[in-house]
Design a protein around this motif. Structure first.
Motif, PDB file in Angstrom:
ATOM      1  N   LEU A  32      15.698  -4.506   2.055  1.00  0.00           N
ATOM      2  CA  LEU A  32      14.030  -4.691   1.880  1.00  0.00           C
ATOM      3  C   LEU A  32      14.081  -5.968   0.997  1.00  0.00           C
ATOM      4  CD1 LEU A  32      11.399  -3.786   1.926  1.00  0.00           C
ATOM      5  CD2 LEU A  32      11.891  -2.344  -0.042  1.00  0.00           C
ATOM      6  N   ASP A  33      14.817  -6.127   0.135  1.00  0.00           N
ATOM      7  CA  ASP A  33      14.874  -7.425  -0.807  1.00  0.00           C
ATOM      8  C   ASP A  33      15.074  -8.770   0.154  1.00  0.00           C
ATOM      9  OD1 ASP A  33      14.731  -5.973  -3.113  1.00  0.00           O
ATOM     10  OD2 ASP A  33      16.827  -6.210  -3.728  1.00  0.00           O
ATOM     11  N   ARG A  34      15.908  -8.570   1.030  1.00  0.00           N
ATOM     12  CA  ARG A  34      16.062  -9.879   2.019  1.00  0.00           C
ATOM     13  C   ARG A  34      14.684 -10.092   2.646  1.00  0.00           C
ATOM     14  NH1 ARG A  34      21.069  -7.717   2.670  1.00  0.00           N
ATOM     15  NH2 ARG A  34      20.403  -6.602   4.627  1.00  0.00           N
ATOM     16  N   ALA A  35      14.123  -8.998   3.036  1.00  0.00           N
ATOM     17  CA  ALA A  35      13.057  -9.216   4.111  1.00  0.00           C
ATOM     18  C   ALA A  35      11.729  -9.746   3.060  1.00  0.00           C
ATOM     19  CB  ALA A  35      12.700  -7.944   4.708  1.00  0.00           C
ATOM     20  N   LEU A  36      11.662  -9.239   1.998  1.00  0.00           N
ATOM     21  CA  LEU A  36      10.757  -9.681   1.046  1.00  0.00           C
ATOM     22  C   LEU A  36      10.744 -11.156   0.767  1.00  0.00           C
ATOM     23  CD1 LEU A  36      10.351  -6.463  -1.096  1.00  0.00           C
ATOM     24  CD2 LEU A  36       8.482  -7.514   0.416  1.00  0.00           C
ATOM     25  N   GLN A  37      12.059 -11.499   0.811  1.00  0.00           N
ATOM     26  CA  GLN A  37      12.288 -12.840   0.531  1.00  0.00           C
ATOM     27  C   GLN A  37      12.059 -13.936   1.359  1.00  0.00           C
ATOM     28  OE1 GLN A  37      16.321 -12.974  -1.178  1.00  0.00           O
ATOM     29  NE2 GLN A  37      15.943 -11.735  -3.011  1.00  0.00           N
ATOM     30  N   ARG A  38      12.505 -13.371   2.574  1.00  0.00           N
ATOM     31  CA  ARG A  38      12.009 -14.133   3.936  1.00  0.00           C
ATOM     32  C   ARG A  38      10.790 -14.344   4.179  1.00  0.00           C
ATOM     33  NH1 ARG A  38      11.431 -11.259   8.344  1.00  0.00           N
ATOM     34  NH2 ARG A  38      12.475  -9.224   8.351  1.00  0.00           N
TER      35      ARG A  38
ATOM     36  N   GLU B  38     -13.811  -0.144  -0.857  1.00  0.00           N
ATOM     37  CA  GLU B  38     -13.863   0.814  -2.067  1.00  0.00           C
ATOM     38  C   GLU B  38     -14.541   1.867  -1.693  1.00  0.00           C
ATOM     39  OE1 GLU B  38     -14.529  -2.331  -5.883  1.00  0.00           O
ATOM     40  OE2 GLU B  38     -16.332  -1.306  -4.969  1.00  0.00           O
ATOM     41  N   HIS B  39     -14.471   3.180  -2.300  1.00  0.00           N
ATOM     42  CA  HIS B  39     -15.436   4.402  -2.097  1.00  0.00           C
ATOM     43  C   HIS B  39     -16.033   4.892  -3.492  1.00  0.00           C
ATOM     44  CE1 HIS B  39     -12.859   7.707  -4.178  1.00  0.00           C
ATOM     45  NE2 HIS B  39     -11.937   6.723  -4.098  1.00  0.00           N
ATOM     46  N   GLU B  40     -16.957   5.784  -3.425  1.00  0.00           N
ATOM     47  CA  GLU B  40     -17.662   6.060  -4.442  1.00  0.00           C
ATOM     48  C   GLU B  40     -17.569   7.384  -4.680  1.00  0.00           C
ATOM     49  OE1 GLU B  40     -22.333   6.092  -5.725  1.00  0.00           O
ATOM     50  OE2 GLU B  40     -21.605   4.139  -5.064  1.00  0.00           O
ATOM     51  N   GLN B  41     -17.272   7.973  -5.796  1.00  0.00           N
ATOM     52  CA  GLN B  41     -16.997   9.487  -6.279  1.00  0.00           C
ATOM     53  C   GLN B  41     -18.007   9.650  -7.609  1.00  0.00           C
ATOM     54  OE1 GLN B  41     -16.091  11.572  -4.530  1.00  0.00           O
ATOM     55  NE2 GLN B  41     -16.367  13.339  -5.914  1.00  0.00           N
ATOM     56  N   ASP B  42     -19.127  10.361  -7.708  1.00  0.00           N
ATOM     57  CA  ASP B  42     -19.666  10.652  -8.923  1.00  0.00           C
ATOM     58  C   ASP B  42     -20.340   9.504  -9.512  1.00  0.00           C
ATOM     59  OD1 ASP B  42     -18.880  13.548  -8.464  1.00  0.00           O
ATOM     60  OD2 ASP B  42     -16.996  13.189  -9.494  1.00  0.00           O
ATOM     61  N   GLY B  43     -20.563   8.486  -8.624  1.00  0.00           N
ATOM     62  CA  GLY B  43     -21.250   7.579  -9.167  1.00  0.00           C
ATOM     63  C   GLY B  43     -20.330   6.226  -9.665  1.00  0.00           C
ATOM     64  N   THR B  44     -19.219   6.434  -9.516  1.00  0.00           N
ATOM     65  CA  THR B  44     -18.319   5.301  -9.640  1.00  0.00           C
ATOM     66  C   THR B  44     -17.508   4.636  -8.306  1.00  0.00           C
ATOM     67  OG1 THR B  44     -17.791   6.146 -11.924  1.00  0.00           O
ATOM     68  CG2 THR B  44     -16.127   4.971 -11.055  1.00  0.00           C
ATOM     69  N   ARG B  45     -17.291   3.490  -8.446  1.00  0.00           N
ATOM     70  CA  ARG B  45     -16.768   2.980  -7.306  1.00  0.00           C
ATOM     71  C   ARG B  45     -15.194   2.916  -7.680  1.00  0.00           C
ATOM     72  NH1 ARG B  45     -18.937  -0.616  -3.360  1.00  0.00           N
ATOM     73  NH2 ARG B  45     -21.072   0.103  -3.275  1.00  0.00           N
ATOM     74  N   HIS B  46     -14.251   3.159  -6.664  1.00  0.00           N
ATOM     75  CA  HIS B  46     -12.654   3.272  -6.893  1.00  0.00           C
ATOM     76  C   HIS B  46     -12.267   2.422  -5.783  1.00  0.00           C
ATOM     77  CE1 HIS B  46     -12.981   6.582  -9.790  1.00  0.00           C
ATOM     78  NE2 HIS B  46     -14.066   7.034  -8.969  1.00  0.00           N
ATOM     79  N   PRO B  47     -11.135   1.863  -6.180  1.00  0.00           N
ATOM     80  CA  PRO B  47     -10.434   0.778  -4.903  1.00  0.00           C
ATOM     81  C   PRO B  47      -9.934   1.643  -3.886  1.00  0.00           C
ATOM     82  CG  PRO B  47      -9.142   0.856  -7.145  1.00  0.00           C
ATOM     83  CD  PRO B  47     -10.551   1.489  -7.341  1.00  0.00           C
ATOM     84  N   LEU B  48     -10.049   1.387  -2.817  1.00  0.00           N
ATOM     85  CA  LEU B  48      -9.369   2.218  -1.742  1.00  0.00           C
ATOM     86  C   LEU B  48      -8.511   1.302  -0.736  1.00  0.00           C
ATOM     87  CD1 LEU B  48     -10.091   5.018  -0.466  1.00  0.00           C
ATOM     88  CD2 LEU B  48     -11.859   3.866   1.042  1.00  0.00           C
ATOM     89  N   VAL B  49      -8.759   0.161  -0.416  1.00  0.00           N
ATOM     90  CA  VAL B  49      -7.856  -0.754   0.289  1.00  0.00           C
ATOM     91  C   VAL B  49      -8.027  -1.964  -0.262  1.00  0.00           C
ATOM     92  CG1 VAL B  49      -7.524  -1.834   2.696  1.00  0.00           C
ATOM     93  CG2 VAL B  49      -8.893   0.317   2.518  1.00  0.00           C
ATOM     94  N   TRP B  50      -6.564  -2.528  -0.424  1.00  0.00           N
ATOM     95  CA  TRP B  50      -6.501  -3.840  -1.163  1.00  0.00           C
ATOM     96  C   TRP B  50      -5.138  -4.484  -0.670  1.00  0.00           C
ATOM     97  CZ3 TRP B  50      -5.494   0.697  -4.490  1.00  0.00           C
ATOM     98  CH2 TRP B  50      -4.057   0.606  -4.787  1.00  0.00           C
ATOM     99  N   ALA B  51      -5.194  -6.074  -1.112  1.00  0.00           N
ATOM    100  CA  ALA B  51      -4.096  -6.721  -0.517  1.00  0.00           C
ATOM    101  C   ALA B  51      -3.285  -7.483  -1.742  1.00  0.00           C
ATOM    102  CB  ALA B  51      -4.829  -7.998   0.491  1.00  0.00           C
ATOM    103  N   ARG B  52      -2.081  -7.759  -1.130  1.00  0.00           N
ATOM    104  CA  ARG B  52      -1.409  -8.447  -2.277  1.00  0.00           C
ATOM    105  C   ARG B  52      -0.306  -9.522  -1.717  1.00  0.00           C
ATOM    106  NH1 ARG B  52      -0.116  -6.711  -7.280  1.00  0.00           N
ATOM    107  NH2 ARG B  52       2.156  -7.007  -7.062  1.00  0.00           N
ATOM    108  N   GLU B  53      -0.058 -10.401  -2.133  1.00  0.00           N
ATOM    109  CA  GLU B  53       0.879 -11.536  -1.834  1.00  0.00           C
ATOM    110  C   GLU B  53       1.933 -11.973  -2.801  1.00  0.00           C
ATOM    111  OE1 GLU B  53      -0.572 -14.910   0.782  1.00  0.00           O
ATOM    112  OE2 GLU B  53      -2.825 -14.152   0.239  1.00  0.00           O
ATOM    113  N   SER B  54       3.121 -12.218  -2.272  1.00  0.00           N
ATOM    114  CA  SER B  54       4.200 -12.502  -3.116  1.00  0.00           C
ATOM    115  C   SER B  54       5.139 -13.288  -2.420  1.00  0.00           C
ATOM    116  CB  SER B  54       4.975 -11.254  -3.693  1.00  0.00           C
ATOM    117  OG  SER B  54       6.191 -11.449  -4.419  1.00  0.00           O
ATOM    118  N   GLY B  55       5.086 -14.472  -2.896  1.00  0.00           N
ATOM    119  CA  GLY B  55       6.003 -15.481  -2.053  1.00  0.00           C
ATOM    120  C   GLY B  55       5.392 -15.657  -0.488  1.00  0.00           C
TER     121      GLY B  55
END
Length: 227
Positions: free
Chosen positions: A85-91, A170-187
């Protein structure tokens, strides 16, 4: 045998649980990837699949549960899988982590860092399963051109965030928005976490299917560029 573009780590063995029908949802995810023109292999032993992860694999989909309290994989297997997994993330590789994946692969610190969040027992939670509205947010490429949609699903909430996330929905519950789907990048690597996907009813939503398809496309673009 040709290497699959996408390997789906499906919840079985120590990654199974009583709540999630991983075989059915992995089949739905495989169908979406195949429809997107990607070749797919579903692996029912996530540790073994990671240990032999081929350099030609473009996307790893994690659709598996929490192994805590289950008999561990052998120390040798964990070392092999962590190194691969480390190798895959690096490549440069794409990771699509679905729903219970926030609690999965606990033996692999690199995976936790990639996801940027964890399900924490007695802290994280979800409202009762049911129909809900998903709100697209931000200007990420995955969300471009998509509109809010409804889905019948569980909505994981209160995950412990471990890093910066780029919100997609995001989704909303009891009047508050919460993160539901997100993205990230590393190298050269990219990740999308999607807290939806409890069972196959989630994939009856055209909006959710389109979101997952767009996520797969964005992840595949990154791995194409890194080669």
């Amino acid at each position: 045998m040709a290497v699959a573009d996408v390997v789906i780590l499906s919840g079985a063995g120590r990654y199974a649980d009583p709540w999630h029908p991983f075989a059915e949802t992995s089949d739905a995810l495989a169908g979406l990837a195949s429809d997107a023109g990607l070749t797919v292999r579903v692996a029912d032993d996530p540790d073994a699949a990671l240990a032999v992860l081929d350099d030609g694999v473009r996307i790893v989909v994690v659709n598996a549960g929490d192994p805590e309290g289950r008999p561990p994989a052998s120390a040798e297997r964990v070392v092999e899988a962590a190194a691969a997994l480390d190798r895959a993330l690096q490549r440069g590789i794409g990771i699509l982590a679905m729903h219970a994946a926030a609690a999965s692969l606990r033996d692999y610190p690199a995976y936790e860092r990639a996801v940027g969040a964890r399900w924490v027992r007695d802290v994280s939670w979800h409202p009762p399963i049911g129909e809900t509205r998903v709100h697209l947010v931000g200007d990420h490429a995955v969300a471009e051109g998509l509109v809010d949609f409804t889905v019948f699903d569980e909505r994981y909430t209160g995950l412990r965030l471990l890093g910066t996330i780029e919100p997609i929905a995001e989704h909303e519950q009891d009047g508050t928005r919460h993160p539901l789907v997100w993205a990230r990048e590393s190298g050269r690597s990219r990740l999308v976490y999607d807290a939806l996907g409890h069972d196959d009813r989630s994939y009856e939503s055209a909006g959710h299917r389109e979101l997952v398809t767009r996520a797969l496309g964005w992840l595949a673009e990154a791995t194409s560029a890194s080669r």
